[in-house]
Design an enzyme around this catalytic site. Sequence first.
Site, mmCIF file in Angstrom:
data_model
loop_
_atom_site.group_PDB
_atom_site.id
_atom_site.type_symbol
_atom_site.label_atom_id
_atom_site.label_comp_id
_atom_site.label_asym_id
_atom_site.label_seq_id
_atom_site.Cartn_x
_atom_site.Cartn_y
_atom_site.Cartn_z
ATOM 1 N N ARG A 287 0.873 -1.177 0.000
ATOM 2 C CA ARG A 287 0.000 0.000 0.000
ATOM 3 C C ARG A 287 0.905 1.220 0.000
ATOM 4 O O ARG A 287 2.119 1.112 0.127
ATOM 5 C CB ARG A 287 -1.011 -0.009 1.151
ATOM 6 C CG ARG A 287 -0.662 -0.644 2.439
ATOM 7 C CD ARG A 287 0.415 0.064 3.230
ATOM 8 N NE ARG A 287 0.159 1.490 3.349
ATOM 9 C CZ ARG A 287 1.077 2.399 3.571
ATOM 10 N NH1 ARG A 287 2.353 2.051 3.686
ATOM 11 N NH2 ARG A 287 0.790 3.668 3.673
ATOM 12 N N GLY A 288 0.280 2.407 -0.134
ATOM 13 C CA GLY A 288 1.070 3.628 -0.316
ATOM 14 C C GLY A 288 1.143 3.901 -1.816
ATOM 15 O O GLY A 288 1.472 2.985 -2.601
ATOM 16 N N ALA A 289 0.813 5.126 -2.209
ATOM 17 C CA ALA A 289 0.637 5.422 -3.642
ATOM 18 C C ALA A 289 1.858 5.058 -4.502
ATOM 19 O O ALA A 289 1.711 4.353 -5.514
ATOM 20 C CB ALA A 289 0.244 6.884 -3.809
ATOM 21 N N ARG B 102 -7.203 -0.255 -6.764
ATOM 22 C CA ARG B 102 -7.235 0.843 -5.784
ATOM 23 C C ARG B 102 -7.400 2.130 -6.585
ATOM 24 O O ARG B 102 -6.433 2.674 -7.125
ATOM 25 C CB ARG B 102 -5.942 0.881 -4.941
ATOM 26 C CG ARG B 102 -5.746 -0.383 -4.147
ATOM 27 C CD ARG B 102 -5.533 -0.293 -2.665
ATOM 28 N NE ARG B 102 -6.111 0.706 -1.865
ATOM 29 C CZ ARG B 102 -5.470 1.246 -0.815
ATOM 30 N NH1 ARG B 102 -4.227 0.906 -0.527
ATOM 31 N NH2 ARG B 102 -6.081 2.120 -0.050
ATOM 32 N N GLN C 298 -2.023 2.364 9.818
ATOM 33 C CA GLN C 298 -0.728 2.448 9.121
ATOM 34 C C GLN C 298 0.288 3.266 9.925
ATOM 35 O O GLN C 298 1.495 3.054 9.813
ATOM 36 C CB GLN C 298 -0.900 3.089 7.740
ATOM 37 C CG GLN C 298 -1.641 2.247 6.730
ATOM 38 C CD GLN C 298 -3.108 2.564 6.693
ATOM 39 O OE1 GLN C 298 -3.709 2.937 7.698
ATOM 40 N NE2 GLN C 298 -3.722 2.419 5.537
ATOM 41 N N ASP D 100 -2.361 10.632 -2.149
ATOM 42 C CA ASP D 100 -2.624 9.626 -3.178
ATOM 43 C C ASP D 100 -2.928 10.279 -4.517
ATOM 44 O O ASP D 100 -2.713 9.689 -5.559
ATOM 45 C CB ASP D 100 -3.772 8.713 -2.738
ATOM 46 C CG ASP D 100 -3.220 7.707 -1.759
ATOM 47 O OD1 ASP D 100 -2.906 8.098 -0.619
ATOM 48 O OD2 ASP D 100 -3.037 6.538 -2.135
ATOM 49 N N ASN E 119 -5.820 12.412 0.403
ATOM 50 C CA ASN E 119 -4.914 11.549 1.182
ATOM 51 C C ASN E 119 -5.725 10.748 2.192
ATOM 52 O O ASN E 119 -6.948 10.913 2.318
ATOM 53 C CB ASN E 119 -3.846 12.403 1.873
ATOM 54 C CG ASN E 119 -2.760 11.545 2.502
ATOM 55 O OD1 ASN E 119 -2.239 10.636 1.851
ATOM 56 N ND2 ASN E 119 -2.434 11.788 3.753
ATOM 57 N N LYS E 120 -5.041 9.907 2.935
ATOM 58 C CA LYS E 120 -5.665 8.999 3.898
ATOM 59 C C LYS E 120 -6.705 9.700 4.756
ATOM 60 O O LYS E 120 -6.494 10.823 5.210
ATOM 61 C CB LYS E 120 -4.555 8.406 4.775
ATOM 62 C CG LYS E 120 -4.978 7.449 5.867
ATOM 63 C CD LYS E 120 -5.859 6.318 5.384
ATOM 64 C CE LYS E 120 -5.253 5.542 4.234
ATOM 65 N NZ LYS E 120 -6.243 4.645 3.564
HETATM 66 O O1 MRU Z 1 -4.524 3.133 2.057
HETATM 67 P P1 MRU Z 1 -3.045 3.369 1.964
HETATM 68 O O2 MRU Z 1 -2.280 2.844 3.134
HETATM 69 O O3 MRU Z 1 -2.482 2.886 0.647
HETATM 70 O O4 MRU Z 1 -2.913 4.937 1.975
HETATM 71 C C1 MRU Z 1 -1.657 5.504 1.893
HETATM 72 C C2 MRU Z 1 -1.693 6.952 2.108
HETATM 73 O O5 MRU Z 1 -2.722 7.551 2.266
HETATM 74 C C3 MRU Z 1 -0.414 7.652 2.035
HETATM 75 O O6 MRU Z 1 -0.453 8.766 2.856
HETATM 76 C C4 MRU Z 1 -0.185 8.087 0.588
HETATM 77 O O7 MRU Z 1 -0.200 6.983 -0.269
HETATM 78 C C5 MRU Z 1 1.079 8.811 0.417
HETATM 79 S S1 MRU Z 1 2.420 7.735 0.761
HETATM 80 C C6 MRU Z 1 3.743 8.001 0.040
#
Ligand code: MRU
Length: 357
Positions: free
Chosen positions: A55-57, A98, A204, A245, A255-256
């Site tokens: 996970r993470g963009a 996603r 996370q 994201d 973002n999250k």
């Molecule tokens: O749902 P996730 O864990 O994939 O969400 C990740 C985030 O929201 C991060 O803040 C975002 O991807 C930036 S990370 C480099």
Amino acid sequence: LESIFWDISMRTVEWDYDLAGVKLIDQRLLPGELKVNFYQDHHQVVGAIRDMVVRGAPAIGVTAAFGLALAAFQSSADTPERLMADLQVSAQEMRESRPTAHNLTWALDRILNGIEASNQTIGKLRIAILELAQALADDDVRLNQQMARLGAVLIADGDTIIHHCNTGALAAVDWGTALGVIRMAFEQGRKVHVLVDETRPRLQGARLTAWELKQVGIPYDIITDNAAGYFLSTGQVQKVFFGADRVAANGDVVNKIGTYMLALAAHDNHVPVYAVVPSSTIDLSLANGRLVPIEQRNPAEVLDLEVAGQPVTPVGSTARNPAFDITPNRLLTAIVTENGIIYPPFEQNLGRIVAGN
Ligand code: MRU
């Protein structure tokens, strides 16, 4: 847990050239177990992205790129044109796994637009796709480090920083975005303290960001997401940092979930708010953040919570679980990219930065 140490050279996602497949750190198991999963089927890679093994963009962008390479090797197409048609189908499956992270669609487009089917054998096309995916992986690390060096100037000695979600090495191929900036400032010798939003519902922050900070040796305290307002309003925080994201053309940041409330509280208390994003996260095709598709995840992520071995929610409860929210550009102090730090007006300045000017 003390014994689980990460080899600092280890990447979150990488291609195994001996075994011909993708290796992913299984982030669902951390911090309890450091396990690397191996995939040779592109459908399984889609599942790994959807189930948040990775996970993470930036990390899911590169994973999708390697997934497309797997799809190319798995395809039984007998002409380059049929191979391209198969790849389009696989790419669509990955895009939908996603939908919010722009890096995912960006990485797939980079590959699909970077290969030229005519006058190529299928074998050469497969190799070209893998080489493009590998280049995206290597660029990710290099650009994150460049972004970290640029952004580190924003952090002063003695800063306490609130950080949301996980934006470290685990959220990218290596190094990370917002957490990478904090790490760079720390490695340059600045004293920093991080207040780690635990980041409900998938935690996370509490699981992954805390694990990364601990290994690098950066002091931190985990806070509940709803404690951020208290720390901001009592003058205990100098900066807020997060990743994204997707960033729309006007600088709205998706973002999250929880980022918007954090930015609101920071803005109300005149604490600077920084989003750190590689330009692959910026989507100039969308005028504002309200146009970004927001992934709605399984309500079970909210409901299946136990405290002291007891379920928290009454049986039969329902829940809503948007994975991301939209932080309007007016709440942001600046957006850090690998090409520079962007200040308002974002509408004008983002386009220049994405073009590399
Ligand atoms: O749902 P996730 O864990 O994939 O969400 C990740 C985030 O929201 C991060 O803040 C975002 O991807 C930036 S990370 C480099």
